[in-house]
Write a protein that holds these residues in place. Sequence first.
Motif, mmCIF file in Angstrom:
data_model
loop_
_atom_site.group_PDB
_atom_site.id
_atom_site.type_symbol
_atom_site.label_atom_id
_atom_site.label_comp_id
_atom_site.label_asym_id
_atom_site.label_seq_id
_atom_site.Cartn_x
_atom_site.Cartn_y
_atom_site.Cartn_z
ATOM 1 N N VAL A 387 0.835 -1.201 0.000
ATOM 2 C CA VAL A 387 0.000 0.000 0.000
ATOM 3 C C VAL A 387 0.871 1.252 0.000
ATOM 4 C CG1 VAL A 387 -1.705 1.314 1.318
ATOM 5 C CG2 VAL A 387 -1.951 -1.167 1.094
ATOM 6 N N TYR A 391 0.851 4.006 -3.022
ATOM 7 C CA TYR A 391 0.519 5.402 -2.742
ATOM 8 C C TYR A 391 1.642 6.322 -3.209
ATOM 9 C CZ TYR A 391 -1.129 9.515 -0.212
ATOM 10 O OH TYR A 391 -1.579 10.777 0.105
ATOM 11 N N ARG A 395 0.815 9.041 -6.118
ATOM 12 C CA ARG A 395 0.605 10.403 -5.613
ATOM 13 C C ARG A 395 1.837 11.303 -5.730
ATOM 14 N NH1 ARG A 395 -4.051 9.573 -6.157
ATOM 15 N NH2 ARG A 395 -5.663 9.541 -4.545
ATOM 16 N N THR A 462 -3.683 -2.310 -5.403
ATOM 17 C CA THR A 462 -3.835 -1.026 -4.708
ATOM 18 C C THR A 462 -3.571 0.128 -5.662
ATOM 19 O OG1 THR A 462 -3.070 -2.082 -2.671
ATOM 20 C CG2 THR A 462 -3.074 0.326 -2.724
ATOM 21 N N GLN A 463 -2.563 -0.013 -6.499
ATOM 22 C CA GLN A 463 -2.227 1.028 -7.468
ATOM 23 C C GLN A 463 -3.398 1.296 -8.413
ATOM 24 O OE1 GLN A 463 0.694 0.101 -10.581
ATOM 25 N NE2 GLN A 463 1.794 1.970 -10.045
ATOM 26 N N LEU A 466 -6.013 3.318 -6.591
ATOM 27 C CA LEU A 466 -5.585 4.699 -6.383
ATOM 28 C C LEU A 466 -5.671 5.517 -7.666
ATOM 29 C CD1 LEU A 466 -2.537 4.201 -3.990
ATOM 30 C CD2 LEU A 466 -4.505 5.680 -3.549
ATOM 31 N N ASP A 471 -8.012 12.746 -7.051
ATOM 32 C CA ASP A 471 -7.092 13.381 -6.100
ATOM 33 C C ASP A 471 -7.782 14.469 -5.274
ATOM 34 O OD1 ASP A 471 -5.327 11.788 -7.361
ATOM 35 O OD2 ASP A 471 -4.062 13.383 -8.192
ATOM 36 N N GLU A 474 -8.980 13.708 -1.552
ATOM 37 C CA GLU A 474 -7.977 13.792 -0.487
ATOM 38 C C GLU A 474 -7.580 15.245 -0.232
ATOM 39 O OE1 GLU A 474 -3.591 11.868 0.598
ATOM 40 O OE2 GLU A 474 -4.475 11.592 -1.389
ATOM 41 N N TRP A 484 -2.287 14.706 7.033
ATOM 42 C CA TRP A 484 -2.118 13.691 5.975
ATOM 43 C C TRP A 484 -2.534 12.321 6.480
ATOM 44 C CZ3 TRP A 484 0.841 9.261 6.085
ATOM 45 C CH2 TRP A 484 0.843 8.532 4.887
ATOM 46 N N PHE A 488 -5.570 10.140 5.020
ATOM 47 C CA PHE A 488 -5.259 8.829 4.419
ATOM 48 C C PHE A 488 -6.079 7.733 5.096
ATOM 49 C CE2 PHE A 488 -2.871 4.847 4.405
ATOM 50 C CZ PHE A 488 -2.678 4.658 3.048
ATOM 51 N N VAL A 492 -8.796 8.091 2.142
ATOM 52 C CA VAL A 492 -8.169 7.318 1.071
ATOM 53 C C VAL A 492 -8.338 5.816 1.282
ATOM 54 C CG1 VAL A 492 -6.008 6.811 -0.128
ATOM 55 C CG2 VAL A 492 -6.491 9.148 0.645
ATOM 56 N N LEU A 493 -7.982 5.347 2.472
ATOM 57 C CA LEU A 493 -7.977 3.906 2.725
ATOM 58 C C LEU A 493 -9.343 3.253 2.537
ATOM 59 C CD1 LEU A 493 -5.863 1.805 3.405
ATOM 60 C CD2 LEU A 493 -6.388 2.103 5.830
#
Length: 578
Positions: A387, A391, A395, A462-463, A466, A471, A474, A484, A488, A492-493
Amino acid sequence: MTTNSETRAPKQSVWKRITQSKYFVYVLISPLVFVLLAYVIFPMYKTFLQSVVDQEGSLSLTNYLRFFTSEANLESLYNSIFISIVSVITCAIVGVGMAFLLNRYEFPGRKILSILVLVPMALPPLIGAISFSFLYGSSGIFPRLFQSIFQLDNVPFALEGIWGIIIVHTFTMYTYFYLSASAAIRGLDLSLEEAATSLGSGRLRIWRKIILPMLTPAMVASSLLVFMISMASYTAPLMFGVERVMTMAITLSRTNGNLDMAATQSTILSLVSIAFLILMTWYQNRRNYQSQSKGVGVHRTEVSSPVVKYIAAILSTIGVFILMLPILVIALISFAVDGEWTTQIIPTSYTFEHYIELFTDSRTWGPIKNSIQMSIVAVIGNIIFGVAAAYAMVRFAFKGKVFMDILIMVPWALPGTVVAVNLISAFSEGNVFSFNQVLVGTFWILPLAYFVRQLPLVFRNTQASLIQMDDSIEEAAQSLGATWWHSFRRVVLPIIMPGVLAGTLLAFVQGLTEFVASILLYSPSTMPLSVGIWNKMYSFQFGTACAYGVLQTILIIVVLLINERLKGGTNQSGASIG
């Protein structure tokens, strides 16, 4: 007097400045860099070093000269490359052919065949090879059946040798081409074919000039996967008695104590896999395969001819039967009484005892428990580092990003035997990366191997999640004052969790079914499930071995169904290398 909120504010401000710094990405990836350095680069370096250093500690190419002047080694290299190339061709023919048939035409039996065409994905590599041996080997069900029907002294045919391996590869690996080609075919623009037909092009020319070029990206990806899995194949050569392939040669060298030659063979096998990767990537990048048309995607055409419909229905039924046979025979033999199936066509005595023993006999349950424990340890590491890596890759922009992306995927491209030899070379003695402990022969060496090999699964899934996430979601959380870590964890998670869980499930199953690396790394106290299956087969306890196999297969089917649900119906698969 200072309040708690006033104390927290400066801390949050400092943390926010750190996370918004351009150097934060290096803080995030530094543990990952250490892991890749310690458990991917360092083991590969140690293996290469062992292959070029003689007993006096001097650099020498003696091992490579011995390799290229040995008929057995050259034959092993040739056979591995030949098997892999032919496997790519046969898997492409079957996979693309089935994808075109099931995605372009409507006929009786299409829906059921569309489901069952993916059945081979549920077979672990070892169980797949065993099932084909039971079905078509020299003592298999069908050779004995035809021998009995025609009253022959010997079986009329048997699956064996190199072509036996290729057939097993074809019927267990074509799904990789099928999945990729199906997605590509559904996205083809029918108007391109119609335009070519109106200009006088025949079907063969349309296939060669329009359809196949548009399928090239999918074909390249599948070719890479099948080639690498075939080069890494160990179970099929083991079952069909082909000793002169590279994976078997590496195992024999280690068994005979010839560690320098095993390192040399591992290095050469790695170079061949990487060279094929470069070649296929170059071929794919030679031209642009993106369609500029805005037509409607392909649709299925109803088969109008009654004769063709009748033939299609018959072929579909035969296809379903053939695809289901490997799983059916494993299930059948799992109930067979050990020692009772000798010269008969199928077992004559059956029992439930093997399934009872799985969970009540400590000697039978032991390998299952070991595999579960080691796979859990491995996937915990996969989640943490996979992960974080995904990320960072999605990002942030940083130096060495492309190199790190390749490096994470290297263990997936390397055969299991090579990964095992690398770890043995690196951790047969204490060093800084093992905290001065010898890992070979301990519990931790197998979870480490599983972690290294399965990291790409969690990383890629995961990629993908994401990349699909906006974006701004977030950024909005952070603009409202969230740190952050808070954004996250709370924003995000939860959004990427389906992708993380999908990769984790696939990694867990890979750990339970891993055989190639396990056979070189396990000790009696850490025997995993896959090695337990092989040992039961070796001692002619076929029923218990197949009961193990049914358990593995059911688990894989469940994971694939959950993965499909998590992915919202998209086709995702994890390749079993064995």
